[in-house]
Design an enzyme around this catalytic site. Structure first.
Site, PDB file in Angstrom:
ATOM      1  N   ASP A 275     -11.317  34.452 -40.553  1.00  0.00           N
ATOM      2  CA  ASP A 275      -9.807  35.643 -39.506  1.00  0.00           C
ATOM      3  C   ASP A 275     -11.632  35.479 -39.015  1.00  0.00           C
ATOM      4  O   ASP A 275     -12.977  35.374 -38.924  1.00  0.00           O
ATOM      5  CB  ASP A 275      -9.595  36.604 -40.238  1.00  0.00           C
ATOM      6  CG  ASP A 275      -8.426  37.133 -39.865  1.00  0.00           C
ATOM      7  OD1 ASP A 275      -8.704  36.727 -38.179  1.00  0.00           O
ATOM      8  OD2 ASP A 275      -7.811  37.891 -40.269  1.00  0.00           O
TER       9      ASP A 275
HETATM   10  C1  BGC Z   1      -6.389  37.986 -37.270  1.00  0.00           C
HETATM   11  C2  BGC Z   1      -5.684  37.463 -37.563  1.00  0.00           C
HETATM   12  C3  BGC Z   1      -5.622  36.457 -35.550  1.00  0.00           C
HETATM   13  C4  BGC Z   1      -7.036  36.872 -35.339  1.00  0.00           C
HETATM   14  C5  BGC Z   1      -7.291  35.743 -33.882  1.00  0.00           C
HETATM   15  C6  BGC Z   1      -7.057  38.681 -36.282  1.00  0.00           C
HETATM   16  O1  BGC Z   1      -7.311  39.808 -35.983  1.00  0.00           O
HETATM   17  O2  BGC Z   1      -6.225  38.787 -38.620  1.00  0.00           O
HETATM   18  O3  BGC Z   1      -4.707  36.696 -37.815  1.00  0.00           O
HETATM   19  O4  BGC Z   1      -5.038  35.083 -36.333  1.00  0.00           O
HETATM   20  O5  BGC Z   1      -7.561  38.204 -35.137  1.00  0.00           O
HETATM   21  O6  BGC Z   1      -7.055  36.781 -33.258  1.00  0.00           O
END
Ligand code: BGC
Length: 746
Positions: A275
């Site tokens: 993530d």
């Molecule tokens: C979130 C993810 C997301 C990623 C990219 C993160 O803060 O937890 O679910 O896909 O950002 O935007």
């Protein structure tokens, strides 16, 4: 990573190479790549929106970038691809990632709303259209579906989830990823999906996003992992590791999850992305000493691509030289990333021509968005059948509330590419639907859903007094749910409850429409309103969908994918709870107001419940009313005893006993009465959406194989245990006809 797995993967590429020319490119690329170029493939950077920074351009030229996220201007995306393909040494195209969560330009209901449709076809179609629209911007990878089991409505990301139930979440999660990926990733308009967040993220303590999760392995395997296993089996292209710390080991450094379970046990063939900066956050967690240590942990755990932070680029070369990370691990990751690029057809056509795809926001897409919103709305109360309203017999309607005519707030969380200028609001749609003879008065009453200023109440009350019916459109604005947007109280925010009080005093019937990103605690306001339609955040077409439902052009058919608590203190409350040694019953329950002063403790029920609220939820999982009624009769099983490995045939006669046509979601639950580990009091095992005209009857049949009754036992073995079972068929987790059967060994 077991060496066997690495060898297997290498062999797979080789055998592909024998049958087709193209994968040889991957082999030859792997041979030619420098360590730095391999690190580059394992790194994802974010775009800058309006321009390409010189730093990003240079990194792409140097082969230091495998993927870019959050860049959606087509000219820029094509230029990024050009830099990669024409100006980098090896010409490897880029994965372009974006959070396409519930629509791209056309916004569909939030995922929790889509889950309330219990309709795989709808969920798949919404994802398919989202993919088509996203592809027009050159996006080839979405970070969805989010299939975290969510049992805590305080958690803001429940909005993005498919609810509390492992089975429903698995089935709808697979439908969603199939919608994104299509039957062939190479087809124009198919994009890669991502099963996230692996794993357990929804169990964040007290619903605070990013906080710790402690989940015993047995519960993890029986509740939190099944949707991910289903996604892996269905061929989801990628997985994303969670931000959270699982039983002391953050997911992004958790080898047991990423390698032992995902690759070795499940034989997953795609790759894992971290993530956002979750690799460097291993240091913040206090799990790694520094960024180099974080890179070491993440790479060895099996995180193939690092999102945004650069510990792989900065430290993997040294870690490889020091022998702390094995080159096989790196080769495995890079191979998987290149394979996805190959499967997407990017080596052949890295550029996007939007003209080859349907135009976003076209009438077909909007129609699907409307149908999805209709199927997602859940009718929670309908006293005296006040709904549907009769357009013919009304002369005046008061439409009150901050969400009645707010094109932005109806869209919900994660709508990066949705523009509220395309939204159709409830006010506009109701005006369009009603004839000019009906007078419509609109009063916002509150500036936002969070306002505490009651100066608008006077006008709202006057409007309600003058009207035949007051339609209140209330709830939570978008920002109150989603990532990091968690709440300790989950009632209607601001002074909305006082607004309901004020309107209720007028005596004008009240129809309450709630738009929200989570279940809300609405017990106190229920008696004050005549009807409640829970619409989640319905998206671009909220207005036409809600107008059709309110005025009977469509009948509500959604069912709750998550339990609604009476009070926040009941959380977590979900239908599949364990029985406990002292279950609460009507006979044992005593409310604290009824306890005599200084009564001995043993005079109380001594049961698993609270003293200050009834033990039941406000609305159970699977609940939802319609404008008609359905009766269930003649539940039949083809056998009362079956052997392990056999299939039970079940059927029930469903009749639409009301005056309106409607759709019912027939739900099949079981209880395994005795298990080597205790079993939930009910488990959903199947469901069907059935459409019946008024007065029509139909047999609804299910096949239940004993494999579907398997669970992880004390030794973490997946087994169906012989013994007695209860089985229910009905329209909700708390009602239904019951039967019994037994599974025997021989
Ligand atoms: C979130 C993810 C997301 C990623 C990219 C993160 O803060 O937890 O679910 O896909 O950002 O935007």
């Amino acid at each position: 990573m077991s060496s066997n797995l690495l060898i297997d993967s290498a062999n797979k590429i080789k055998s592909c190479a024998e049958s087709s020319n193209q994968p040889c490119i991957l082999n030859s690329l792997m041979k030619r790549m420098t360590i730095e170029e391999k690190m580059g493939q394992m790194s994802q950077f974010f775009g800058h929106g309006e321009h390409i920074s010189e730093q990003l351009a240079e990194s792409i030229r140097q082969g230091r970038v495998g993927s870019v996220l959050n860049e959606v201007r087509l000219d820029i995306v094509n230029e990024l691809q050009r830099l990669a393909v024409e100006e980098s040494r090896l010409g490897i195209p880029l994965l372009i990632g974006r959070d396409v969560i519930h629509g791209f330009n056309t916004i569909f209901p939030i995922p929790l709303g889509q889950a309330a449709s219990w309709c795989t076809a709808t969920v798949k179609q919404c994802a398919h259209i989202s993919a088509l629209e996203a592809a027009t911007s050159g996006v080839n990878w979405t970070f969805a579906p989010m299939i975290d089991i969510s049992r805590d409505p305080r958690w803001g990301r429940i909005a993005e989830s498919l609810g509390e139930d492992p089975y429903l979440c698995s089935v709808l999660g697979v439908a969603m990823l199939q919608g994104f990926q299509g039957d062939d990733l190479q087809k124009n308009g198919s994009i890669a999906a991502c099963a996230k967040h692996f794993a357990g993220y929804g169990a964040a303590e007290s619903g605070r996003d990013y906080s710790t999760t402690n989940i015993p392995e047995n519960e993890l395997r029986n509740v939190y992992l099944p949707p991910f296993k289903a996604a892996a089996d269905a061929g989801v292209a990628t997985f994303m590791s969670a931000f959270s710390d699982l039983n002391g080991v953050p997911a992004s450094g958790n080898k047991w999850l990423m390698t032992d379970i995902l690759r070795e046990e499940w034989d997953y063939q795609g790759f894992v992305v971290s993530d956002w900066e979750s690799v460097v956050q291993l240091t913040t967690h206090g799990f790694s000493e520094d960024n180099k240590d974080a890179a070491y942990e993440a790479a060895n755990a099996g995180i193939d691509m690092e999102m945004v932070s650069t510990t792989y680029l900065d430290h993997l070369p040294d870690l490889l030289a020091e022998g702390r990370v094995n080159i096989k691990q790196v080769n495995y990751a890079v191979t998987k990333i290149l394979q996805l690029k190959w499967q997407l057809g990017l080596f052949d056509s890295p550029y996007t021509d939007a003209n080859l795809l349907p135009k976003p926001l076209n009438s077909e897409h909007l129609q699907v968005a409307k149908e999805a919103a209709i199927k997602s709305c859940v009718l929670l109360k309908n006293a005296n059948n006040i709904l549907p309203l009769s357009a013919e017999s009304l002369s005046s309607v008061a439409i009150i509330g901050p969400l009645a005519d707010d094109p932005y707030e109806q869209l919900g969380t994660w709508i990066f590419d949705g523009d509220s200028k395309h939204s159709q609001t409830c006010l506009t749609a109701i005006k369009q639907l009603l004839s000019a003879q009906v007078s419509i008065d609109h009063v916002k009453a509150m500036e936002t859903s969070r306002s505490h200023d009651q100066t608008g109440f006077k006008q709202a009350v006057e409007s309600a007094i003058a009207a035949d019916v007051a339609v209140l459109i209330l709830g939570e604005e978008s920002i109150l749910s989603g990532e990091a947007h968690c709440r300790a109280e989950i009632n209607l925010p601001g002074c909305q409850e006082q607004l309901i009080d004020a309107i209720a005093q007028t005596g004008t019937p009240i129809v309450l429409v709630i738009m929200a990103g989570r279940p809300l605690t609405i017990e106190a306001i229920l008696p004050k309103v005549d009807a409640v339609l829970f619409a989640w955040h319905p998206g671009t077409m909220a207005g036409p969908a809600i107008a059709d439902l309110l005025f009977g052009k469509a009948s509500p058919s959604g069912k709750l994918p998550v339990t609604f608590p009476r009070k926040v203190g009941q959380v977590p409350i979900y239908y599949g709870q364990k029985h406990s040694g002292k279950p609460a019953t009507e006979a044992t329950f005593v409310h604290m107001d009824d306890i005599p002063v200084r009564s001995p403790q043993t005079s109380l029920g001594m049961a698993a419940t609270h003293l200050d609220t009834h033990f039941s939820p406000l609305f159970p999982f699977g609940f939802g009313l319609s404008y008609t009624q359905f009766s269930y009769q003649d539940l039949e099983l083809n056998n009362k005893t079956i052997h392990l490995g056999e299939t039970l045939k079940i059927r029930v006669m469903l009749t639409n006993t009301g005056d309106a046509d409607g759709e019912e979601i027939v739900q099949l639950y079981i209880r395994d009465l005795v298990g080597s580990v205790t079993r939930p009091v009910k488990e959903l095992k199947d469901f069907k959406r059935v459409k019946l005209a008024a007065g029509q009857s139909e047999w609804v049949s299910f096949d239940l194989s004993t494999d579907k009754l398997a669970f992880y036992d004390r030794n973490m073995q997946l087994k169906t245990e012989p013994g007695q079972f209860h089985l229910w068929l009905g329209g909700c987790s708390q009602t239904g006809l019951r039967h019994e059967f037994e599974i025997i060994n021989e």
